[in-house]
Write an enzyme that holds these catalytic residues in place. Structure first.
Site, short mmCIF file in Angstrom:
data_model
loop_
_atom_site.label_atom_id
_atom_site.label_comp_id
_atom_site.label_asym_id
_atom_site.label_seq_id
_atom_site.Cartn_x
_atom_site.Cartn_y
_atom_site.Cartn_z
N LYS A 156 0.76 -1.39 0.00
CA LYS A 156 0.11 -0.02 -0.04
C LYS A 156 0.63 1.42 -0.04
CE LYS A 156 -2.19 -1.13 3.75
NZ LYS A 156 -1.92 -2.60 4.19
N ARG A 160 -9.72 0.39 9.04
CA ARG A 160 -9.28 -0.62 9.49
C ARG A 160 -10.36 -1.61 10.20
NH1 ARG A 160 -3.40 0.24 9.30
NH2 ARG A 160 -2.28 -1.71 9.43
N ARG A 189 11.61 -5.78 4.55
CA ARG A 189 10.93 -4.39 4.11
C ARG A 189 11.96 -3.55 4.78
NH1 ARG A 189 4.96 -2.72 4.74
NH2 ARG A 189 5.14 -2.83 6.86
N ARG A 217 11.21 -1.06 10.68
CA ARG A 217 10.16 -1.01 11.51
C ARG A 217 10.57 -2.02 12.67
NH1 ARG A 217 4.44 -0.38 8.44
NH2 ARG A 217 3.68 -1.43 10.44
N ARG A 259 -0.60 -9.34 13.30
CA ARG A 259 -1.05 -8.02 12.41
C ARG A 259 -1.77 -8.75 11.26
NH1 ARG A 259 4.32 -5.47 10.98
NH2 ARG A 259 3.36 -4.25 9.47
P1 AMP Z 1 0.69 0.24 9.36
O1 AMP Z 1 1.77 1.14 9.19
O2 AMP Z 1 -0.53 0.62 8.51
O3 AMP Z 1 1.14 -1.24 9.16
O4 AMP Z 1 0.42 0.42 10.65
C1 AMP Z 1 0.99 -0.17 11.97
C2 AMP Z 1 0.30 -0.18 13.09
O5 AMP Z 1 -0.24 1.14 13.32
C3 AMP Z 1 -0.76 -1.27 13.08
O6 AMP Z 1 -0.40 -2.50 13.32
C4 AMP Z 1 -1.87 -0.66 14.23
O7 AMP Z 1 -1.32 -1.06 15.31
C5 AMP Z 1 -1.51 0.72 14.11
N1 AMP Z 1 -2.46 1.30 13.00
C6 AMP Z 1 -2.30 2.10 11.99
N2 AMP Z 1 -3.45 2.47 11.24
C7 AMP Z 1 -4.45 1.96 12.22
C8 AMP Z 1 -5.90 2.24 12.10
N3 AMP Z 1 -6.46 2.74 10.91
N4 AMP Z 1 -6.71 1.40 12.95
C9 AMP Z 1 -5.96 0.78 14.18
N5 AMP Z 1 -4.56 0.88 14.04
C10 AMP Z 1 -4.00 1.55 13.22
#
Ligand code: AMP
Length: 208
Positions: free
Chosen positions: A14, A89, A123, A155, A166
């Site tokens: 994404k 989400r 990554r 990360r 996740r």
């Molecule tokens: P990402 O970078 O999108 O993979 O997000 C990293 C982490 O941030 C996720 O594993 C969640 O803990 C949190 N997170 C990011 N976006 C959301 C969202 N829209 N709703 C809930 N948690 C989120």
């Protein structure tokens, strides 16, 4: 065109595709994951609360996320729409978003579960410019990142154990959104297990 939602499991690409679509549409990328990581780094109240969920690979509570989004989409660069990456989400997040922004396309990047772990665990990004790379599938060029100041960043949650959580959160809490957006006629799928450029081409075609 209104705002776009980039939908898909962790590691689907994404963020990579958001950067490429941004070059074509000019829509700014709004990544809740990036916003939360910035909050954690800055040590804000939101960051302190979010960190324990993120470290486990669990979703951060909806109200925390929605407060961030409400503020972000009031910024001047968001007037013509944005590209949401990693948001919404949950169904409650999508319901709240429908009151806040006009969504014209939900673009789902589909990648089978068995490909996710290897995609996430290799990554990395350039800490200077944010470009996304992968040890095997999209390596950093021998002469470094095109920004000229490559700084390797990985990360903390990109490890095998957290990835499985996740992925589980994705299946239980996020994937029901597909049906929600399908009912509203906004949902489009692309095969995300291909060459980066081929996926971008399909996504751009869907936006035309
Ligand atoms: P990402 O970078 O999108 O993979 O997000 C990293 C982490 O941030 C996720 O594993 C969640 O803990 C949190 N997170 C990011 N976006 C959301 C969202 N829209 N709703 C809930 N948690 C989120």
């Amino acid at each position: 065109m209104g705002s776009i939602v980039l939908f898909g499991p962790p590691g689907a690409g994404k963020g990579t595709q958001a950067q490429r679509i941004m070059e074509h549409t000019g829509l700014p990328q709004v990544s809740t994951g990036d916003m939360l990581r910035a909050a954690v780094k800055a040590g804000t109240q939101v960051g302190l609360e979010a960190k324990r969920y993120m470290d486990e690979g669990a979703l951060v509570p909806d109200e925390v996320i929605l407060a961030l989004i409400e503020e972000r989409i009031q910024e001047p660069d968001a007037v013509d729409g944005v590209m949401f990456d990693g948001f919404p989400r949950t169904v409650p997040q999508a319901e709240a978003l429908s009151e806040l922004a006009d969504i014209s396309h939900v673009l789902a990047i589909e990648v089978p579960d068995e490909r996710i772990v290897e995609r996430i665990c290799g990554r990395l990004t350039c800490g200077t410019c944010g470009t996304v790379f992968h040890d095997t599938f999209n390596p950093v060029p021998a002469d470094g990142c095109s920004c000229g100041q490559f700084e390797e960043k990985r990360r903390v949650d990109d490890n095998e154990e957290t990835v499985l959580n996740r992925l589980d959160a994705y299946h239980r809490q996020t994937s029901p959104l597909a049906a929600w957006y399908l009912e509203r006629g906004l949902f489009h799928r692309v095969d995300g297990d291909r060459d980066i450029a081929a996926i971008t081409a399909d996504l751009l075609a869907l936006l035309e």
